[in-house]
Design a protein around this motif. Structure first.
Motif, PDB file in Angstrom:
ATOM      1  N   TYR A   1      34.038  86.361  -5.882  1.00 13.71           N
ATOM      2  CA  TYR A   1      35.031  86.808  -4.904  1.00 13.71           C
ATOM      3  C   TYR A   1      36.216  87.471  -5.598  1.00 13.71           C
ATOM      4  CZ  TYR A   1      32.409  84.190  -1.436  1.00 13.71           C
ATOM      5  OH  TYR A   1      31.422  83.738  -0.606  1.00 13.71           O
TER       6      TYR A   1
ATOM      7  N   ILE B   1      35.470  91.162  -6.071  1.00 19.03           N
ATOM      8  CA  ILE B   1      35.596  91.865  -4.788  1.00 19.03           C
ATOM      9  C   ILE B   1      37.062  92.032  -4.428  1.00 19.03           C
ATOM     10  CG2 ILE B   1      35.076  91.759  -2.322  1.00 19.03           C
ATOM     11  CD1 ILE B   1      32.555  90.177  -3.057  1.00 19.03           C
ATOM     12  N   ALA B   2      37.843  90.984  -4.666  1.00 26.49           N
ATOM     13  CA  ALA B   2      39.273  91.046  -4.361  1.00 26.49           C
ATOM     14  C   ALA B   2      39.963  92.121  -5.188  1.00 26.49           C
ATOM     15  CB  ALA B   2      39.913  89.685  -4.615  1.00 26.49           C
TER      16      ALA B   2
ATOM     17  N   SER C   1      38.591  94.830  -6.399  1.00 20.89           N
ATOM     18  CA  SER C   1      38.167  96.141  -5.895  1.00 20.89           C
ATOM     19  C   SER C   1      38.913  96.512  -4.619  1.00 20.89           C
ATOM     20  CB  SER C   1      36.658  96.148  -5.638  1.00 20.89           C
ATOM     21  OG  SER C   1      36.323  95.361  -4.504  1.00 20.89           O
ATOM     22  N   ALA C   2      39.401  95.508  -3.883  1.00 21.68           N
ATOM     23  CA  ALA C   2      40.167  95.781  -2.661  1.00 21.68           C
ATOM     24  C   ALA C   2      41.658  95.907  -2.948  1.00 21.68           C
ATOM     25  CB  ALA C   2      39.918  94.674  -1.640  1.00 21.68           C
TER      26      ALA C   2
ATOM     27  N   ALA D   1      37.868 104.181  -1.086  1.00 19.32           N
ATOM     28  CA  ALA D   1      38.197 102.792  -1.399  1.00 19.32           C
ATOM     29  C   ALA D   1      37.243 101.830  -0.692  1.00 19.32           C
ATOM     30  CB  ALA D   1      39.641 102.494  -1.002  1.00 19.32           C
ATOM     31  N   ALA D   2      36.945 102.118   0.579  1.00 18.74           N
ATOM     32  CA  ALA D   2      36.001 101.278   1.334  1.00 18.74           C
ATOM     33  C   ALA D   2      34.613 101.318   0.695  1.00 18.74           C
ATOM     34  CB  ALA D   2      35.937 101.731   2.784  1.00 18.74           C
TER      35      ALA D   2
ATOM     36  N   ILE E   1      34.620  99.024  -2.327  1.00 14.98           N
ATOM     37  CA  ILE E   1      34.553  97.606  -1.938  1.00 14.98           C
ATOM     38  C   ILE E   1      33.124  97.232  -1.531  1.00 14.98           C
ATOM     39  CG2 ILE E   1      35.381  95.879  -0.305  1.00 14.98           C
ATOM     40  CD1 ILE E   1      38.003  97.529  -0.166  1.00 14.98           C
TER      41      ILE E   1
ATOM     42  N   THR F   1      30.876  97.139  -4.616  1.00 16.71           N
ATOM     43  CA  THR F   1      31.195  95.946  -5.412  1.00 16.71           C
ATOM     44  C   THR F   1      30.598  94.695  -4.778  1.00 16.71           C
ATOM     45  OG1 THR F   1      33.272  96.980  -6.085  1.00 16.71           O
ATOM     46  CG2 THR F   1      33.060  94.614  -6.443  1.00 16.71           C
ATOM     47  N   THR F   2      30.678  94.606  -3.455  1.00 12.70           N
ATOM     48  CA  THR F   2      30.119  93.450  -2.736  1.00 12.70           C
ATOM     49  C   THR F   2      28.609  93.370  -2.925  1.00 12.70           C
ATOM     50  OG1 THR F   2      31.872  93.620  -1.078  1.00 12.70           O
ATOM     51  CG2 THR F   2      29.933  92.319  -0.487  1.00 12.70           C
TER      52      THR F   2
ATOM     53  N   MET G   1      30.257 102.759  -8.614  1.00 13.39           N
ATOM     54  CA  MET G   1      31.576 102.121  -8.525  1.00 13.39           C
ATOM     55  C   MET G   1      32.607 102.881  -9.365  1.00 13.39           C
ATOM     56  SD  MET G   1      30.138  98.208  -8.667  1.00 13.39           S
ATOM     57  CE  MET G   1      31.657  97.432  -9.200  1.00 13.39           C
TER      58      MET G   1
ATOM     59  N   SER H   1      35.813 104.967  -7.836  1.00 14.35           N
ATOM     60  CA  SER H   1      37.161 104.695  -8.346  1.00 14.35           C
ATOM     61  C   SER H   1      37.837 106.001  -8.774  1.00 14.35           C
ATOM     62  CB  SER H   1      37.107 103.730  -9.528  1.00 14.35           C
ATOM     63  OG  SER H   1      36.536 102.507  -9.147  1.00 14.35           O
TER      64      SER H   1
END
Length: 280
Positions: free
Chosen positions: A3, A6-7, A9-10, A32-33, A36, A39-40, A61, A65
């Motif tokens: 997590y 993921i955090a 990446s957000a 950006a979405a 995320i 990454t998830t 990814m 970015s």
């Protein structure tokens, strides 16, 4: 840890969005979405995804970015001044990532298909797979006008082995027999566990005399050291000429009748269908 990635990446694009001047906010948020989401998928698929798929996700990814960084006004000069990096990261890396993911997914489906065809204990083909493969070989034999042979192998008194020594020894016997059959057949012969204590071997481009030689090699006692027993085999076989009416059921029925004769006459022997004395 999952997590946290993921955090990050957000939070990273959120920080850029709140702290810097964004040229195209819609495009920035979409990129950006995408980051995320990728990454998830990477985080939760690390234990199941093909290695090449994970590498492809990492490539995308990095690409995503880079693309949302292009929308940050303060980074424009540094990014736009280097066309080589723009092409490598923005285009080549994206194509590479998609190619790796496609290749990895193809391998995953191929492996799953293979697993669906394999009987796990003996690592041989299962009943469904041998039926399909046999029909393909029979169709091939018709095209190239070659004979096809089939062998059925039954472990003698296998139920007694399970009853006396237990199913663990019984499983060990199945594995040893499967290995023996595999070693005594050719690389292009198709070995499968038909069910219980019975195995089936399809021998493409194999005449009666050739399959009888194979049967002779198979017909030998197998000592099971951990149970102090000796396993014997009953073997039936048949050979068919290339005919349009050849079907799996037909060739299997002939081999099964030859095997039945062996079992009916005391087991631990071999018989070819064309050696049967009665008309079928």
């Amino acid at each position: 840890m999952n997590y946290l990635l993921i955090a990050i990446s957000a939070l990273f694009p959120a920080y850029l969005f709140l702290s810097f001047q964004i040229l195209d906010k819609t495009n920035f948020l979409l990129e950006a979405a995408s980051l995320i989401l990728l990454t998830t998928i990477y985080v939760f698929g690390r234990t199941t995804l093909e290695y090449t798929v994970k590498l492809g996700l990492l490539s995308l990814m990095v690409c995503k970015s880079y693309e949302f960084l292009e929308e940050v006004y303060q980074f424009q000069s540094a990014i736009n001044d280097n066309a080589v990096i723009d092409v490598l990261v923005g285009d080549v890396l994206a194509l590479l990532g998609l190619a790796l993911i496609a290749y990895g997914i193809h391998n995953m489906f191929r492996r799953q298909k293979r697993m669906a065809e394999i009987e796990p204990l003996t690592n041989t083909f299962n009943k469904r797979a041998i039926e399909q493969l046999s029909q393909k070989e029979l169709e091939r034999s018709l095209r190239y006008m070659t004979e096809t042979s089939m062998i059925l192998v039954d472990i003698d008194h296998f139920k007694q082995v399970n009853d006396i020594y237990g199913h663990q020894v019984g499983d060990r016997v199945l594995v040893i027999v499967a290995e023996h059959l595999r070693k005594q057949t050719r690389g292009y012969d198709i070995l499968a566990r038909w069910g219980g204590d019975e195995f089936i071997i399809l021998c493409p481009s194999t005449s009666q005399s050739e399959v009888e030689e194979v049967m002779t090699r198979l017909q030998q006692p197998l000592p099971i050291a951990d149970a102090a027993i000796e396993v014997t085999l009953s073997i039936g076989a048949t050979t068919v000429s290339p005919l349009a009416e050849n079907q799996f059921e037909r060739i299997f029925s002939q081999a099964d009748k030859a095997l039945y004769k062996v079992k009916n006459q005391g087991r631990n022997n071999r018989c070819h269908f064309h050696d049967l004395s009665y008309d079928i």
